[in-house]
Design an enzyme around this catalytic site. Structure first.
Site, PDB file in Angstrom:
ATOM      1  N   ASP A 344     -14.032  -2.262   8.230  1.00  0.00           N
ATOM      2  CA  ASP A 344     -14.275  -0.861   7.895  1.00  0.00           C
ATOM      3  C   ASP A 344     -15.743  -0.737   7.485  1.00  0.00           C
ATOM      4  O   ASP A 344     -16.371  -1.722   7.097  1.00  0.00           O
ATOM      5  CB  ASP A 344     -13.360  -0.454   6.739  1.00  0.00           C
ATOM      6  CG  ASP A 344     -13.377   1.043   6.492  1.00  0.00           C
ATOM      7  OD1 ASP A 344     -13.817   1.780   7.386  1.00  0.00           O
ATOM      8  OD2 ASP A 344     -12.969   1.476   5.398  1.00  0.00           O
ATOM      9  N   ASP A 619      -8.248  -0.718   3.452  1.00  0.00           N
ATOM     10  CA  ASP A 619      -8.051  -0.331   2.055  1.00  0.00           C
ATOM     11  C   ASP A 619      -6.954   0.717   1.888  1.00  0.00           C
ATOM     12  O   ASP A 619      -6.250   0.724   0.891  1.00  0.00           O
ATOM     13  CB  ASP A 619      -9.358   0.165   1.429  1.00  0.00           C
ATOM     14  CG  ASP A 619     -10.004   1.293   2.233  1.00  0.00           C
ATOM     15  OD1 ASP A 619      -9.392   1.758   3.215  1.00  0.00           O
ATOM     16  OD2 ASP A 619     -11.124   1.708   1.876  1.00  0.00           O
ATOM     17  N   ASP A 623      -3.779   1.446   6.696  1.00  0.00           N
ATOM     18  CA  ASP A 623      -4.365   0.222   7.255  1.00  0.00           C
ATOM     19  C   ASP A 623      -3.379  -0.945   7.249  1.00  0.00           C
ATOM     20  O   ASP A 623      -3.627  -1.974   7.890  1.00  0.00           O
ATOM     21  CB  ASP A 623      -5.617  -0.188   6.452  1.00  0.00           C
ATOM     22  CG  ASP A 623      -6.756   0.801   6.633  1.00  0.00           C
ATOM     23  OD1 ASP A 623      -6.825   1.405   7.715  1.00  0.00           O
ATOM     24  OD2 ASP A 623      -7.564   0.959   5.706  1.00  0.00           O
TER      25      ASP A 623
END
Length: 881
Positions: A344, A619, A623
């Protein structure tokens, strides 16, 4: 108590709490009275059981049988007037017991290390105490605590909902229902005499379930074993020991060695009987059995499994100190094979210190009000800084600097409903009372917000949103994104009364566009070097983000992830590519923007389908599927939700991409060191087998080394240097090699050849030492030969440990010294020399004092292994070139 049939106020009264929460003193008192909020764990094995488990190992049983046979031999000798010593019997017994005790101690230490790591990743919860919001360990929650929950949080205890907004909870772990349950704060009504089934208690939250949408405030009514989950804790608490693929391979190797050794030992036993013409002479049969057992002891690396476990657990502890908390032993091994890291952007590649630096729109005050009101972050009265999710905190701070205090705005415009953020819509909406009506504020991705707007706020008036104005807004969005800003849009909508439905599809339409905010989130300075290191190590770094593609490209080019815009693609564009085509094209892309959860799973699965070991960071609650799909799931310790941390194999305590790369390097180092210990121990065992086998063939009337001698070598001389090799620093080219193939066998990349070459050479040196001793021993040939063979083998193994510090490079090219290996070598050497030169010990081991000449011969033979190994390494390097 049936709290679901009580009102919120009745429940608060029954648990002795208020909406302001408990006081810290009262919470501490309740914790002391009722214990921590934990489920009972599986019953751990006691030290006595562990001790006996160490003794039931097949090779330990063989040693115990050998000790028994030795005892019988001594008794027979004594009955016939002999003076056979009990020394060997007690030494074998002592070594077996010592090995078992060390095994128990190490197993306990490894368990403690893993427990400590679990403690580092233990869940936390947001609660209200003394009227203020606090983050505490979920274990410390007590009945009466007021818990604040949002999407991604695990419910820490059984709770009665006090307030909720669009709340949905995943209760599959408790009810088996796969669809998230919608929750409310209202009192449930039932017919007299009937109860409400667990799955229908809509105003209750239960430990072990997960909030997947919306938010809630709830009061804790049961903790620990008193919860619904606690009632089935016996089923959940069955602990299972984890075994890594490498450990499985080593266990399989041990079985193969066991069968091989039994075959060779049987051959030696029969050969010895025939060569001595024993017939059915009991004493000779027992002697022959001892020789066969010696061979078995020589072949089995008793300390190998223990050493590998120690190296793995020490590696996990070291990684934790570097902010990478590995939750599974298997992950340590897999990390070294990592070929693709999907990361990410926000907070991992960047610092996650968002600050609004630009805005677009004709009314900045309205823009700031809309952004702050449509956020869950709040101002901390002590620091005057916003607390909450970093992006929302930046927006609340932005409004505060313009004189708009969140608490004051909330009093004038109380929130009455909301449509929480989700990654599919890429926006959230909140509805607030405003005078006699209701106002809705919506914030989110500019392109998505614009699709739902039909008007625009210009100079205090609502104007139609023309195509020209849309083009202008999108151009401004692109300009900000090109400047590496994270851009959010805000819109509003007014109602005369609160709408009946506050579902996103019903309220997020026909809105009035207000403006844009541009936030900067600086890249982490260490990440650029980490990306370069990835390239050197043959690891591909991939950025996956929900941000605008222009922002993603700008950040990725600055970090060196991509060199051209064509290497970036949006989730929508990716969705248009068929699976077969994407399988071929995936190597062209290193940046994915505007992605949704299913896109992440597809990216991970496609890389895996290409045979690449893939790591994935995450997070948010959405996800979790991609983290579970990845070979290495990486959760964020700071911003990560309980769900993602629970699904992850590794948790980053600092949310930093560079920490992942460090962990990969550490994974490589650990595997390298395990290979070094395997090479060291197995080459030693091979040397012992060769020496014992050929000595028995050539001189069956003499014994090269007895079981107690070989046990000393295996468990004293070899084990301490082997553990020290596990603490070796990473080699200089560690992150310049391509990733290791996870399907490689134990003996790949020349390890098997090294073991054979070095084992044969050390075995020959031991035989040379033995026969020199026999030749110089005269009438005492047996004792002289055994002493020199023992000393030669022990000294050679000590020197050889330094050879193995690098499997590829010259030991003289290594710039750092391994202080642990030096200490282990000196310690092992001191113990070895003591059993040869300290008279009482030498007598027990049936050794004799040798002269300086013989000692120098042993030393010379030992150092020849250094020359031999350096030459073989040089030849292998030349061949590879």
């Amino acid at each position: 108590m049936k709290e679901y049939l009580q009102s919120a106020e009745e429940t608060l009264s029954s648990v002795g709490a208020s909406r302001e929460g408990l006081t810290a003193q009262e919470a501490q008192k309740r914790l002391a009275e009722n214990g921590p909020n934990k489920l009972a764990e599986g019953k751990k094995k006691g030290w006595l059981r562990r001790f006996f488990e160490q003794l039931v190992d097949p090779m330990i049983i063989v040693l115990l049988i050998a000790a028994g046979v030795n005892l019988v031999t001594i008794i027979i000798d004594r009955m016939n007037g002999g003076h056979e010593s009990f020394a060997e019997f007690f030494i074998i017994l002592a070594v077996v017991l010592l090995n078992a005790i060390l095994g128990v101690v190490q197993e306990g230490k490894a368990e403690q290390a893993i427990e400590a790591l679990k403690e580092m990743t233990s869940a936390t919860s947001k609660i209200i105490r003394d009227g203020n919001l606090h983050a505490v360990k979920s274990d410390d929650i007590v009945v009466g605590d007021i818990v604040v929950l949002e999407a991604g949080d695990s419910v820490p205890a059984d709770c009665r909902i006090l307030e909720s907004a669009s709340l949905k909870v995943e209760e599959a772990a408790l009810t088996g229902e796969s669809v998230p349950a919608e929750k409310i704060a209202d009192v449930l009504t039932v017919e007299d005499g009937k109860d409400v089934p667990l799955g229908d208690r809509k105003n209750m939250l239960y430990m072990g379930t997960t909030v997947v949408y919306g938010r809630a405030v709830a009061v804790v009514v049961a903790t620990g074993m008193q919860t619904e989950m606690g009632k089935i804790a016996d089923v959940l608490a069955q602990a299972s020991d984890e075994v890594t693929p490498l450990q499985k391979k080593l266990n399989a190797l041990s079985k193969i060695l066991s069968f091989l050794v039994l075959g060779i030992a049987l051959f030696i036993f029969v050969f010895n009987l025939i060569s001595k013409g024993a017939g059915w002479d009991l004493e000779v049969i027992l002697d022959s059995f001892i020789v066969a057992v010696s061979l078995a002891v020589a072949a089995i690396p008793e300390g190998l499994a223990t050493v590998v476990t120690i190296v793995l657990s020490m590696g996990m502890t070291k990684m934790a100190k570097q902010n990478a908390v590995v939750k599974k032993l298997t992950a340590v091994e897999t990390l070294g094979c990592t070929q693709v890291i999907c990361s990410d952007k926000t907070g991992t590649l960047t610092q996650n210190k968002m600050t609004v630096v630009e805005h677009y729109g004709s009314d900045e005050m309205l823009l700031a009000r809309a952004m702050a009101q449509c956020s869950d972050a709040v101002i901390d009265p002590e620091t005057n800084e916003a607390m909450g999710e970093p992006t929302e905190a930046a927006l609340v701070n932005y409004a505060y600097k313009l004189g708009l205090h969140k608490a004051e705005m909330s009093q004038g415009e109380a929130r009455v409903a909301e449509a929480p953020f989700d990654s599919m819509r890429k926006m959230m909406s909140t509805l607030h009372s405003q005078g006699s009506g209701v106002v809705q504020y919506t914030k989110g991705a500019p392109d998505e917000i614009l699709k739902r707007c039909t008007q625009v706020w210009i100079d205090g008036k609502v104007e139609p949103l023309t195509n020209e104005k849309r083009t202008e807004i999108l151009a401004e969005n692109k300009r900000m994104a090109d400047s590496e800003l994270r851009v959010l849009a805000a819109a509003f909508k007014r109602y005369s009364v609160l709408p009946e439905s506050v579902k996103p599809e019903d309220i997020e339409t026909d809105m009035v566009f207000v403006g844009l905010t541009g936030m900067i989130d600086p890249i982490r300075p260490e990440v650029k070097d980490a990306i370069s290191l990835c390239k050197e190590a043959g690891i591909r770094a991939v950025m996956i983000t929900g941000d605008h593609i222009d922002t993603a490209i700008a950040i990725a080019m600055q970090l060196g992830i991509i060199t051209d815009k064509s290497q970036a693609i949006t989730g929508a564009e990716m969705a248009e590519i068929p699976d077969e085509e994407f399988f071929e094209k995936i190597t062209q892309y290193a940046v994915y923007a505007r992605v949704q959860p299913e896109h992440k799973v597809r990216i991970v699965n496609t890389w895996k389908a290409r045979g690449c070991i893939t790591a994935m960071t995450g997070d948010g609650v959405n996800d979790a599927p991609s983290i579970k799909s990845a070979d290495i799931g990486v959760g964020m310790g700071i911003t990560g939700t309980d769900v993602t941390k629970g699904a992850a194999d590794m948790v980053l305590q600092d949310d930093n991409f560079a920490t992942i790369v460090t962990a990969v390097g550490e994974g490589r180092r650990i595997y390298d060191n395990i290979c070094k210990t395997i090479q060291f121990l197995l080459s030693s065992n091979l040397a012992e087998v060769i020496a014992v086998f050929f000595a028995t063939l050539f001189t069956p009337l003499l014994t090269l080394l007895r079981p107690m001698h070989l046990l000393w070598i295996n468990l004293i001389t070899d084990t301490f240097p082997a553990i020290a090799l596990g603490m070796e620093e990473g080699e200089a080219d560690l992150m310049k090699r391509p990733p290791r193939n996870d399907k490689d066998g134990i003996f790949s990349h020349g390890l098997g050849l090294n073991i054979i070459l070095q084992g044969v050479f050390v075995g020959v040196l031991t035989l040379i030492g033995f026969y020199i001793g026999v030749a110089r021993g005269g009438e005492n040939a047996q004792a002289y030969g055994s002493t020199m063979a023992f000393l030669t083998l022990a000294l050679t193994e000590t020197v050889h440990a330094f050879n193995v510090r690098s499997l590829r490079h010259s030991v003289f090219a290594l710039k750092k010294q391994n202080k642990y290996l030096w200490a282990a070598a000196i310690f092992s050497l001191a113990l070895t020399l003591s059993v040869v030169f300290v008279a009482p010990l030498a007598g027990i081991f049936e050794f004799v004092a040798i002269g300086w000449v013989e000692l120098l011969i042993c030393v010379g033979l030992a150092f020849s292994v250094l020359v031999f190994t350096e030459i073989t390494k040089l030849i292998i390097r030349l061949i590879k070139k």
